[in-house]
Motif scaffolding. Sequence first.
Motif, short mmCIF file in Angstrom:
data_model
loop_
_atom_site.label_atom_id
_atom_site.label_comp_id
_atom_site.label_asym_id
_atom_site.label_seq_id
_atom_site.Cartn_x
_atom_site.Cartn_y
_atom_site.Cartn_z
N GLU A 1 -74.85 31.47 37.67
CA GLU A 1 -75.52 30.77 36.96
C GLU A 1 -74.82 30.07 35.87
O GLU A 1 -74.42 29.37 34.48
CB GLU A 1 -77.09 31.19 35.79
CG GLU A 1 -77.96 30.86 37.52
CD GLU A 1 -78.51 32.56 36.78
OE1 GLU A 1 -80.17 31.93 38.29
OE2 GLU A 1 -78.84 32.89 36.82
N GLU B 1 -71.69 22.23 33.76
CA GLU B 1 -72.22 21.31 32.98
C GLU B 1 -71.91 20.49 31.39
O GLU B 1 -72.09 19.45 31.38
CB GLU B 1 -73.99 21.77 32.65
CG GLU B 1 -75.12 22.76 33.64
CD GLU B 1 -75.59 21.07 34.68
OE1 GLU B 1 -75.48 19.71 33.69
OE2 GLU B 1 -76.20 21.09 35.56
N ALA C 1 -71.82 25.91 42.66
CA ALA C 1 -72.91 25.50 41.28
C ALA C 1 -73.43 24.61 42.67
O ALA C 1 -74.75 24.03 43.50
CB ALA C 1 -73.06 25.01 40.42
N LEU D 1 -74.65 26.43 45.87
CA LEU D 1 -76.60 26.26 45.05
C LEU D 1 -77.24 24.88 46.19
O LEU D 1 -78.16 24.62 46.51
CB LEU D 1 -76.60 26.24 44.48
CG LEU D 1 -76.59 27.72 43.50
CD1 LEU D 1 -77.07 28.19 42.44
CD2 LEU D 1 -77.47 28.67 44.68
N ALA D 2 -76.48 23.58 45.66
CA ALA D 2 -77.21 22.25 45.79
C ALA D 2 -77.63 22.04 47.15
O ALA D 2 -78.47 21.24 47.67
CB ALA D 2 -77.14 21.26 44.72
N LEU E 1 -84.15 28.90 44.14
CA LEU E 1 -83.36 28.34 43.51
C LEU E 1 -83.07 27.29 42.64
O LEU E 1 -83.24 26.61 43.09
CB LEU E 1 -82.31 29.23 44.13
CG LEU E 1 -81.81 30.36 44.97
CD1 LEU E 1 -81.25 30.98 45.85
CD2 LEU E 1 -81.46 31.75 43.90
N PRO E 2 -82.07 28.30 41.80
CA PRO E 2 -81.27 26.24 40.78
C PRO E 2 -80.88 25.64 42.66
O PRO E 2 -79.99 25.62 42.92
CB PRO E 2 -80.26 26.87 40.19
CG PRO E 2 -80.77 27.84 39.78
CD PRO E 2 -81.52 28.75 40.58
N ARG E 3 -81.05 24.44 42.21
CA ARG E 3 -79.99 22.63 42.98
C ARG E 3 -80.12 21.90 42.14
O ARG E 3 -80.12 21.10 41.53
CB ARG E 3 -81.21 22.17 43.74
CG ARG E 3 -81.57 23.24 44.96
CD ARG E 3 -82.80 22.75 45.87
NE ARG E 3 -82.03 22.20 46.26
CZ ARG E 3 -81.44 22.41 47.99
NH1 ARG E 3 -81.54 23.66 47.93
NH2 ARG E 3 -80.11 21.53 48.55
N PRO E 4 -78.53 22.50 41.42
CA PRO E 4 -77.76 22.28 40.27
C PRO E 4 -77.41 20.06 41.05
O PRO E 4 -77.30 19.81 42.17
CB PRO E 4 -76.30 22.14 40.05
CG PRO E 4 -76.64 23.92 40.86
CD PRO E 4 -77.88 23.73 41.73
N GLN E 5 -77.83 19.32 40.42
CA GLN E 5 -77.21 17.85 40.51
C GLN E 5 -75.46 17.82 39.80
O GLN E 5 -75.16 18.95 38.85
CB GLN E 5 -77.65 16.24 40.24
CG GLN E 5 -79.44 16.42 40.75
CD GLN E 5 -79.21 16.62 41.68
OE1 GLN E 5 -78.62 15.61 42.47
NE2 GLN E 5 -80.22 16.85 42.31
#
Length: 257
Positions: free
Chosen positions: A92, A99, A121, A124-125, A135-139
Amino acid sequence: MHWLAERLQAIPGVVAVTLGGSRARGAELPDSDWDFGLYYRGHLDAGHLRAFGHPGTVVDPGEWGRLMNGGAWWTLDGIKVDVLYRDLDVVESWAALAEQGRFEIDPLLGHLAGWPTYALAGELALGRQLTGPPLPRPQFPPVLRESAPPSWRWRAQFHRTYAEHHADRGDQRAAAAVRTRADFEEAHARLAERGEWALNEKGLLARAGLDTGVENGPATGPNPTTAVATTTAVDFTSTATAPVPLDPAGRPPGPRG
């Protein structure tokens, strides 16, 4: 193999288990590896994985470096299974820096160009979550699309120049090797421009349109001074002088469990 994900989820400290690689994309072959991501917080005792008794290798967290971390290589019923440890606080933290358009590149065995911190990241995506809370799914961050390409191209330009030095000395093998590294760096730049995650170097040249041979001509991009100013994560001389402050365990800043 979903039974294995459930067993991994039961290990103390584990938050979630994901599936990665070709099986997560639905592009697997019958004999494709199973790649599991083991996301945890705080302490992870590898003894719990060793207690499974599966044939293969299990290492402690941190043995494979600050990004790849560690994991297990098993063979179950003739199928290779990889389990990769991912400290969720670390993931994270690097995702948050991505970001902001910030990242670093670590050397990694089997990779010519190295491994960017924003790949955490990307895992995760692109991974498929099997257990645990979402869980987060980042762009792919828009600001990273601006900062990453000149960073990669600075490195590529440096290595193409270095390749010419090898060639001038008659060492064509070294020249070809360094040019190939520059090709992978240019490939990273092109994918970042498109906002596509690159998790490893498998098929990377083809995705970038560089699989027909060594890229000719110098890579475009700013001079090294500009590159350092625009992306504080560039350092191809040593990963020990990271611009992001690390704690004694080698982790970037972020909440710890």
